[in-house]
Design an enzyme around this catalytic site. Structure first.
Site, short mmCIF file in Angstrom:
data_model
loop_
_atom_site.label_atom_id
_atom_site.label_comp_id
_atom_site.label_asym_id
_atom_site.label_seq_id
_atom_site.Cartn_x
_atom_site.Cartn_y
_atom_site.Cartn_z
N ASP A 159 -2.10 5.59 -10.68
CA ASP A 159 -2.11 7.05 -10.76
C ASP A 159 -0.79 7.65 -11.22
O ASP A 159 -0.72 8.82 -11.55
CB ASP A 159 -2.48 7.64 -9.40
CG ASP A 159 -3.93 7.38 -9.08
OD1 ASP A 159 -4.73 7.43 -10.02
OD2 ASP A 159 -4.25 7.12 -7.92
N HIS A 203 0.67 1.29 -2.39
CA HIS A 203 -0.77 0.99 -2.39
C HIS A 203 -1.07 0.13 -1.17
O HIS A 203 -0.25 -0.70 -0.80
CB HIS A 203 -1.15 0.24 -3.68
CG HIS A 203 -2.61 0.21 -3.95
ND1 HIS A 203 -3.45 -0.70 -3.37
CD2 HIS A 203 -3.39 1.01 -4.73
CE1 HIS A 203 -4.68 -0.48 -3.80
NE2 HIS A 203 -4.67 0.56 -4.61
N1 ACO Z 1 6.59 7.49 -0.83
C1 ACO Z 1 7.48 7.28 0.17
N2 ACO Z 1 7.31 6.39 1.16
C2 ACO Z 1 6.17 5.69 1.15
C3 ACO Z 1 5.18 5.84 0.14
C4 ACO Z 1 5.43 6.78 -0.88
N3 ACO Z 1 4.55 6.97 -1.87
N4 ACO Z 1 4.15 5.01 0.38
C5 ACO Z 1 4.46 4.34 1.52
N5 ACO Z 1 5.68 4.75 1.98
C6 ACO Z 1 6.41 4.21 3.14
C7 ACO Z 1 5.79 4.66 4.45
O1 ACO Z 1 6.38 5.86 4.91
C8 ACO Z 1 6.08 3.49 5.35
O2 ACO Z 1 7.45 3.53 5.71
P1 ACO Z 1 7.92 2.99 7.17
O3 ACO Z 1 7.56 1.55 7.21
O4 ACO Z 1 9.38 3.26 7.19
O5 ACO Z 1 7.16 3.82 8.16
C9 ACO Z 1 5.92 2.28 4.42
O6 ACO Z 1 6.24 2.78 3.10
C10 ACO Z 1 4.53 1.65 4.44
O7 ACO Z 1 3.59 2.65 4.09
P2 ACO Z 1 2.14 2.82 4.73
O8 ACO Z 1 1.83 4.28 4.77
O9 ACO Z 1 2.04 2.03 5.99
O10 ACO Z 1 1.26 2.11 3.64
P3 ACO Z 1 -0.31 2.26 3.48
O11 ACO Z 1 -0.78 0.98 2.92
O12 ACO Z 1 -0.96 2.73 4.72
O13 ACO Z 1 -0.45 3.45 2.42
C11 ACO Z 1 -0.74 4.65 0.40
C12 ACO Z 1 -0.74 3.27 1.09
C13 ACO Z 1 -1.68 5.61 1.15
C14 ACO Z 1 -1.27 4.50 -1.03
C15 ACO Z 1 0.71 5.20 0.39
O14 ACO Z 1 1.56 4.31 -0.27
C16 ACO Z 1 0.78 6.59 -0.24
O15 ACO Z 1 0.52 7.58 0.43
N6 ACO Z 1 1.15 6.67 -1.57
C17 ACO Z 1 1.19 7.93 -2.25
C18 ACO Z 1 -0.21 8.38 -2.64
C19 ACO Z 1 -0.80 7.57 -3.77
O16 ACO Z 1 -0.17 7.35 -4.80
N7 ACO Z 1 -2.07 7.15 -3.62
C20 ACO Z 1 -2.79 6.43 -4.66
C21 ACO Z 1 -3.21 5.08 -4.24
S1 ACO Z 1 -3.97 4.24 -5.62
C22 ACO Z 1 -5.59 4.78 -5.72
O17 ACO Z 1 -6.16 5.27 -4.78
C23 ACO Z 1 -6.31 4.66 -7.03
#
Ligand code: ACO
Length: 429
Positions: free
Chosen positions: A364, A306
């Site tokens: 979620d 998140h």
């Molecule tokens: N699975 C695997 N790796 C992940 C995930 C995941 N779900 N989420 C983040 N990471 C990794 C990224 O690849 C990144 O790795 P790195 O540092 O080696 O490059 C690191 O964790 C940081 O992630 P970011 O993408 O920079 O985090 P950001 O805050 O931009 O993204 C997000 C948050 C979009 C929610 C992301 O975690 C994601 O895509 N999750 C899956 C989708 C999801 O569940 N969304 C629901 C959010 S809750 C809502 O909207 C009600």
């Protein structure tokens, strides 16, 4: 200026800016005078470091995994209050006493029907239209029906519009579902609670009596409480930005619904459920986790991670608890996807990749399993989210309109296009 931050420019000139302090949370540098003083803008696409407003509604501490509505922890609200009490709290700032609650419930209940002509809107859509497409259209159309509450500068009009939106959204969402399935619309019943009434409008058919199941109604009510507000997320910011021009509340909420439809926002529970179906079996978890950790695969563990929560999303814990209750009630204790989700969560929480990146389950991860068990089809998940978030949107919109510092939202830009040039005659281009 009590507390200040000093910015030193390349030419050595120093500028002071006030530092504002909230009740809790990070302090904020007030840069409103920056352009006037320096001729420069700030650059912050995605608002990573920018507070767009001040608000007294919701507070999130992402590191600690805390979510407060008007100061009350979400865990306490989920346990001790129902959705309409939560609505009252978000709108008015305080929890209602018994008589205030009675009056509020009665007013919402008396606004649940929609103008009969509105029902004809549905037939303008194809039966296979996505219910969110229908919802955006029909909610936007409400402004064409309720002219008597559109003066946004009149607090009484704003109040009536809030009641209308909170009361009519369940009716409209259920109608979108019924239209999609080809079943007749079911009218609201005012002797039922908000959530029981919604479930009846969704699942009753004229051919037989619908029996309300209290455990399932409570589960739906909890889903609504957990999704009711989440401070300045994309759809809420959309509602505020739309409203900042003076647009009417029905149009603003339709804009919020359109934004919520995006897969990066409201669509993640659907993606989490699809992911579990794809994994299919606990024996495939190690292979899937390996794939998720491989940056080239493009795969993500949906329902994990998140932007704000760098700890367990407090809503996810509550949702997992609700998942147990619903599956037990339905005799589905051994539900394949729930077992798989719990096994997947355990593996991920013990894996250094997720631990080091502070990736925890978000709301979620389990909400799709609960909704599926309630009989809600995947295509309706984001509509349920819209229904729940309407109160948050309208509370935030109302707060914005009442804020004396409110101005039309107008971000600036860093222009990277062509500099001035002259139009050439067509034969010379
Ligand atoms: N699975 C695997 N790796 C992940 C995930 C995941 N779900 N989420 C983040 N990471 C990794 C990224 O690849 C990144 O790795 P790195 O540092 O080696 O490059 C690191 O964790 C940081 O992630 P970011 O993408 O920079 O985090 P950001 O805050 O931009 O993204 C997000 C948050 C979009 C929610 C992301 O975690 C994601 O895509 N999750 C899956 C989708 C999801 O569940 N969304 C629901 C959010 S809750 C809502 O909207 C009600």
């Amino acid at each position: 200026m009590d507390k200040k931050a000093t910015l030193t420019l390349a030419d050595g000139k120093s500028l002071d800016f006030p530092v504002l302090t909230g009740t809790i949370g990070p302090e904020v540098i007030d840069i409103r005078t920056l352009y006037g003083k320096s001729g420069m803008f700030t650059y912050d696409p995605g608002f990573l470091s920018t507070a767009s407003c001040n608000s007294s509604i919701t507070y999130i501490d992402g590191d600690a995994g805390v979510l407060l509505y008007r100061g009350y922890p979400i865990e306490q609200l989920a346990k001790h209050c129902d959705f309409l009490e939560t609505c009252y709290l978000l709108l008015n700032g305080e929890l209602p006493n018994a008589s205030q609650k009675g009056e509020f419930v009665s007013t919402v209940t008396r606004h649940t029907m929609v103008h009969d002509q509105l029902t004809r809107f549905f037939t303008g859509f194809r039966r296979d239209a996505h219910p969110m497409a229908v919802l955006v259209g029909v909610v936007g159309a409400l402004s064409a029906f309720y002219h008597d509450s559109l003066d946004i500068n009149n607090p009484e009009h704003r109040k009536i519009s809030a009641f209308r939106l909170i009361a009519k959204l369940p009716t409209i969402v259920a109608m979108a579902y019924k239209y999609n399935t080809g079943q007749p619309f079911v009218y609201p019943r005012n002797d039922l609670s908000y959530s029981a009434n919604f479930m009846r409008m969704m699942f009753a058919v004229p051919a037989e009596e619908y029996k309300v199941n209290d455990v399932l109604v409570r589960a739906l009510d909890r889903i609504l409480i957990l999704h009711a507000d989440h401070e300045q997320n994309a759809s809420t910011s959309t509602v505020r930005l739309s409203g900042s021009s003076g647009a009417n509340p029905f149009a603003c909420i339709a804009a919020g619904i359109a934004c919520l439809w995006g897969p990066a926002h409201g669509g993640a529970n659907e993606a989490a459920l699809n992911m579990l179906e794809e994994i299919g079996d606990a024996s495939k978890i190690p292979e899937f986790i390996k794939q998720v950790k491989d940056k080239n695969s493009g795969a993500k563990l949906m329902g994990f991670g998140h932007r704000v929560y760098k700890n367990y999303d407090p809503r996810a814990k509550l949702m997992r608890e609700t998942c147990y209750e619903v599956l037990n009630e339905l005799g589905l204790e051994n539900d394949r996807l729930f077992k798989l989700a719990m096994a997947l969560e355990k593996v991920a929480l013990e894996d250094d990749y997720f631990v080091s990146r502070k990736l925890y389950p978000n709301v979620d991860f389990y909400s799709g399993i609960v909704q599926r068990a309630l009989g809600i089809p995947v295509s309706m998940f984001t509509c349920i989210f819209s229904l729940a978030r309407t109160v948050g949107w309208i509370a935030q919109w109302n707060e914005m309109i009442s804020d004396p510092e409110q101005k039309i939202g107008r971000p600036r830009q860093l222009y990277k296009g062509a500099a001035r040039r002259e139009v050439q005659p067509i034969d010379k281009r």
